[in-house]
Design an enzyme around this catalytic site. Structure first.
Site, PDB file in Angstrom:
ATOM      1  N   LEU A 200      41.014  37.687  42.495  1.00 44.21           N
ATOM      2  CA  LEU A 200      41.215  36.695  43.545  1.00 44.21           C
ATOM      3  C   LEU A 200      42.186  37.181  44.610  1.00 44.21           C
ATOM      4  CD1 LEU A 200      41.564  33.580  41.206  1.00 44.21           C
ATOM      5  CD2 LEU A 200      39.505  34.345  42.437  1.00 44.21           C
ATOM      6  N   ASP A 231      41.110  49.245  41.599  1.00 49.78           N
ATOM      7  CA  ASP A 231      40.845  50.348  40.670  1.00 49.78           C
ATOM      8  C   ASP A 231      41.855  50.325  39.520  1.00 49.78           C
ATOM      9  OD1 ASP A 231      39.152  50.968  42.806  1.00 49.78           O
ATOM     10  OD2 ASP A 231      40.584  52.406  43.639  1.00 49.78           O
TER      11      ASP A 231
END
Length: 294
Positions: A200, A231
């Protein structure tokens, strides 16, 4: 055999931190710059290798100094590079201009466009992770993993897949903006992946585990550069999953690694040892099950 094999882009990142974006035909001076190796799946694998997992990678680099640097960096971390092709095309480059939470990126795929899925190499994986891949490579890898019962996580970005293939994905990862563009809302039932994780804006994640959906609260940090935060989140999630943690705790570790990453410039400059992550998680009161790690 590898605990995790990643597949995706390998880029050279150039990041400019700006007080404002330039206007048409205007030059501005960057107050800070970072130059270093990047690529989404490569960043994730770098975290996991630093944490001591046995890792490999499927990708492509050019016959140039950037390509050589990628191979040397992975070899230094202990990442197997036999799955990386060296091709006669320049290595990929990504240039990012960052102003606060806003980021503008220009990419040159280069050698990444010649990447190919390698079944013989992927078969050695206990877990597959894909990020920044075209739909045809994702579909090939997902079908392969599904046929061989290899768990697979896919950070899908803007790629589209047949619904049948999406339903084969064990862990589908998207950010909030990508999910809204793809499905029109944050209704987690709209994806038929086995498990769904939506990171989010501003921190936190919405997680659907089977039919159950819950939210994991993020950590508040002053964002210096968000490059590589997703990542890093992927790395934390995968590490937790491989150690038998709940999906909630795995996502909490992902949040912590993203929190660490956004406070530094560059994706890989933020990577720290597992011991340091354990210490930080305890200081922040995250109550992660470190005593259960393999």
């Amino acid at each position: 055999m590898f605990e995790v094999v990643g597949m995706g882009n390998l880029n050279y990142d150039i990041i400019f931190l700006l007080d404002r974006f330039p206007e048409f035909h205007e030059k501005v001076v960057s107050r800070e710059a970072h130059f270093g190796l990047g690529g989404a799946a490569g960043n994730t694998i770098s975290w996991l290798a630093t944490f001591g997992l046995k890792t490999g990678f499927i990708g492509a680099v050019g016959k140039d100094e950037i390509g050589e640097a990628h191979l040397r960096y992975f070899e230094r971390l202990g990442v197997d590079t036999d799955g990386i092709d060296v091709v006669d095309v320049p290595s990929g480059v990504a240039v990012a201009m960052v102003h606060g939470d806003d980021k503008r990126i220009v990419k040159y795929p280069g050698a990444n466009a010649l990447r190919r899925f390698k079944p013989d190499y992927a078969e050695k994986a206990g877990f597959l992770h894909l990020s920044s891949n075209p739909p045809e490579l994702i579909e090939e890898a997902v079908r392969f993993a599904n046929e061989r019962d290899i768990p697979i996580s896919v950070d899908i970005g803007e790629a589209t897949l047949p619904r049948e293939v999406e339903g084969m994905i064990d862990y589908l990862l998207m950010n909030e903006d990508e999910y809204r563009r793809k499905y029109g809302s944050l209704d987690t039932s709209l994806s038929n992946a086995k498990n769904l994780i939506i990171t989010l804006n501003g921190g936190g994640a919405l997680v659907r585990e089977g039919d159950r959906t819950f939210e994991v609260r993020g950590l508040s940090a002053k964002v210096v550069d968000s490059t590589g935060a997703g990542d890093a989140f992927d790395a934390g999630l995968i590490y937790g999953i491989l150690n038998g943690w709940s999906l909630r705790d795995s996502a909490k570790l992902g949040m912590l690694l993203a929190y660490i990453t956004v406070q530094k410039v560059g994706a890989r400059s933020a990577i720290v040892s597992l011991d340091e992550v354990v210490k930080m998680s305890k200081e922040l009161g995250l109550d992660l099950p470190w005593n259960e790690r393999l």
